[in-house]
Scaffold this motif. Structure first.
Motif, short mmCIF file in Angstrom:
data_model
loop_
_atom_site.label_atom_id
_atom_site.label_comp_id
_atom_site.label_asym_id
_atom_site.label_seq_id
_atom_site.Cartn_x
_atom_site.Cartn_y
_atom_site.Cartn_z
N PRO A 146 -38.77 3.26 -26.58
CA PRO A 146 -37.55 3.76 -27.22
C PRO A 146 -37.28 5.22 -26.80
N PRO A 147 -36.01 5.62 -26.72
CA PRO A 147 -35.66 6.93 -26.20
C PRO A 147 -36.48 8.08 -26.79
N LEU A 148 -36.74 8.05 -28.07
CA LEU A 148 -37.40 9.21 -28.68
C LEU A 148 -38.90 9.27 -28.41
N GLU A 149 -39.44 8.20 -27.80
CA GLU A 149 -40.87 8.21 -27.47
C GLU A 149 -41.11 8.30 -25.97
N PRO A 153 -24.50 9.28 -35.73
CA PRO A 153 -25.64 8.36 -35.74
C PRO A 153 -25.92 7.75 -34.36
N ARG A 154 -27.16 7.31 -34.19
CA ARG A 154 -27.58 6.60 -33.00
C ARG A 154 -28.55 5.52 -33.43
N ASN A 187 -24.40 5.00 -29.81
CA ASN A 187 -24.59 6.44 -29.78
C ASN A 187 -23.27 7.10 -30.12
N THR A 188 -23.32 8.39 -30.37
CA THR A 188 -22.13 9.10 -30.81
C THR A 188 -21.84 10.27 -29.87
N MET A 189 -20.64 10.33 -29.36
CA MET A 189 -20.26 11.51 -28.59
C MET A 189 -19.41 12.40 -29.46
N SER A 190 -19.95 13.54 -29.81
CA SER A 190 -19.24 14.42 -30.73
C SER A 190 -19.44 15.86 -30.31
N TYR A 191 -18.41 16.67 -30.43
CA TYR A 191 -18.51 18.10 -30.12
C TYR A 191 -17.84 18.93 -31.20
N THR A 192 -18.46 20.02 -31.56
CA THR A 192 -17.82 20.96 -32.48
C THR A 192 -17.07 22.01 -31.66
N PHE A 249 -13.04 22.20 -5.23
CA PHE A 249 -13.62 22.66 -6.50
C PHE A 249 -14.29 24.02 -6.37
N ASP A 250 -14.16 24.79 -7.43
CA ASP A 250 -14.88 26.05 -7.54
C ASP A 250 -15.88 25.89 -8.70
N VAL A 251 -15.41 26.06 -9.95
CA VAL A 251 -16.28 25.80 -11.10
C VAL A 251 -15.76 24.55 -11.81
N MET A 252 -16.67 23.61 -12.05
CA MET A 252 -16.32 22.40 -12.78
C MET A 252 -17.04 22.42 -14.12
N LEU A 253 -16.28 22.31 -15.20
CA LEU A 253 -16.85 22.35 -16.54
C LEU A 253 -16.78 20.96 -17.15
N THR A 254 -17.89 20.49 -17.72
CA THR A 254 -17.82 19.18 -18.33
C THR A 254 -18.91 18.97 -19.37
N GLU A 255 -18.75 17.90 -20.15
CA GLU A 255 -19.71 17.64 -21.23
C GLU A 255 -20.99 17.03 -20.65
N ASN A 256 -21.96 16.85 -21.52
CA ASN A 256 -23.33 16.54 -21.12
C ASN A 256 -23.48 15.30 -20.23
N THR A 257 -23.02 14.15 -20.69
CA THR A 257 -23.22 12.91 -19.92
C THR A 257 -22.41 12.90 -18.63
N PHE A 258 -21.15 13.35 -18.72
CA PHE A 258 -20.34 13.38 -17.50
C PHE A 258 -21.01 14.31 -16.47
N GLY A 259 -21.54 15.42 -16.95
CA GLY A 259 -22.19 16.39 -16.06
C GLY A 259 -23.46 15.82 -15.43
N ASP A 260 -24.17 15.04 -16.19
CA ASP A 260 -25.38 14.39 -15.66
C ASP A 260 -25.00 13.50 -14.47
N ILE A 261 -23.96 12.71 -14.66
CA ILE A 261 -23.55 11.76 -13.64
C ILE A 261 -22.96 12.48 -12.42
N LEU A 262 -22.04 13.41 -12.69
CA LEU A 262 -21.37 14.08 -11.57
C LEU A 262 -22.33 14.94 -10.75
#
Ligand code: IPM
Ligand code: MG
Length: 350
Positions: free
Chosen positions: A83-86, A145-146, A155-160, A232-245
């Protein structure tokens, strides 16, 4: 200057590439008259084996005491169904969170010497010089929640607002000192969280009138990166998209083994090559240490403000690339060099 650094070799090729990177760090310290205050800790699969948890309390304490942490890689095939947490990866996610390193900088450039190493056509990759700023401590990776049951996984994609604002400021400040173009990548044609992301980025942009802001949908961004990466110069993105890109970035740089990263927060810095633990080649002295070595350069620059030293490391990497003494992933014309030989060559070039 006294450089207080924690080393976390981790799993797989992590041990080998951090050893080479440490050799280069030692050479920098000697040449420029700095002292190294080093500690070493356990993270990932090796930590599970030795202590039962991927991120032991002792590692946490060492990381909070150090100014910067250099990590190798985490992940072992034996945990593939855990499981992910282990899993070993949970250790990496935990240390990112504890150090609050919310901005992950992943520079992607095509060294002229490596144009031939990329499977893409030369004219496409030539001149690529971009930096991906990946939000690192929010989004799907941490969202609640996840869970998983027999009938459902979620899973939940959420940003403040605060989470988006702070990483956006990092990206704008970088762009300001580069070519002044920021591309924010999202999926706002489908996701509320992306619409929110875009609104906040637009708000923050008002403080940076000198930087041009563009928005791009993530599917298109993946295509544009291989179609015309020089846009591209600077590309800003959220966590999962950044992982993939950022893995796509590996193709532009010739090999994912080339890519360094710097994870920054308000106080701490975590430095890690973008590549994983590569169990298939672990322990064979074959892994490309240049991503780890360039991560040392990033550490010298961002945590310690040692620009001269950082430039010296980057130039030494350039010299070694020009000499052709590179590992197999870069498809050299002659016999591939070993991890150790590349580390040695960079140290000597310094
Ligand atoms: C990365 C890696 C990690 C991530 C893994 C090992 C958890 O792929 O740094 O890109 O997904 O963040
Ligand atoms: Mg990744």
């Amino acid at each position: 200057m006294n450089l207080k650094i924690l080393i976390l070799p981790g799993d797989g090729i992590g041990t080998e590439v951090t050893r080479a990177a440490m050799q280069v760090l030692g050479a920098v310290a000697k040449k420029f008259g700095h002292t190294l205050e080093l500690s070493e800790g356990l993270l990932g699969g090796i930590a599970i084996h030795k202590t039962g948890t991927p991120f032991p309390k002792e590692t946490e304490e060492l990381a909070l005491k150090a100014d910067a942490t250099l990590m190798g890689s985490v992940g072992l095939p034996e945990f593939d169904t855990a499981p992910p947490l282990e899993r070993p990866e949970a250790g990496l996610l935990a240390i990112r969170r504890v150090l609050d390193v919310y901005a992950n900088l992943r520079p992607v450039r095509t060294y002229p010497e490596l144009v031939e190493s990329s499977p893409l056509k030369n004219h496409v990759v030539e001149g690529t010089d971009m930096i991906i700023v990946r939000e690192l401590t929010g989004g799907l990776y941490y969202g609640e929640p996840r869970g998983i049951s027999a009938e459902r996984g979620f899973n939940t994609m959420s940003y403040t607002r605060k989470e988006v604002e702070r990483v956006t400021h990092t990206a704008f400040k970088l762009a300001r000192n580069r070519r002044k173009l920021l591309t924010s990548v999202d999926k706002s044609n489908v996701l509320e969280v992306s619409q929110f992301w875009r609104q906040v980025v637009v708000d923050v942009a008002k403080q940076y009138p000198d930087v041009k802001l563009e928005h791009m949908l993530v599917d298109n961004a993946a295509m544009q990166m291989v179609l015309r990466p020089t846009q591209f110069d600077v590309m800003l993105t959220e966590n999962t998209f950044g992982d993939i890109l950022s893995d796509v970035g590996g193709i532009l740089a010739g090999s994912i083994g080339m890519l360094p990263s710097a994870s920054l927060g308000e106080t701490k810095g975590l430095y890690e090559p973008v590549h994983g633990s590569a169990p298939d080649i672990a322990g064979q002295n074959k892994a490309n240490p240049l991503g780890a070595i360039s991560s040392v350069a990033a550490m010298l620059e961002y945590t310690f403000g040692l620009m001269k030293e950082a430039t010296a490391v980057n130039e030494a990497v350039g010299k070694v690339l020009a000499s052709g003494k590179v590992t197999a992933d870069l498809r050299p014309k002659g016999k591939p060099a070993t991890t150790e030989e590349v580390g040695q060559a960079v140290s000597e070039a310094l």
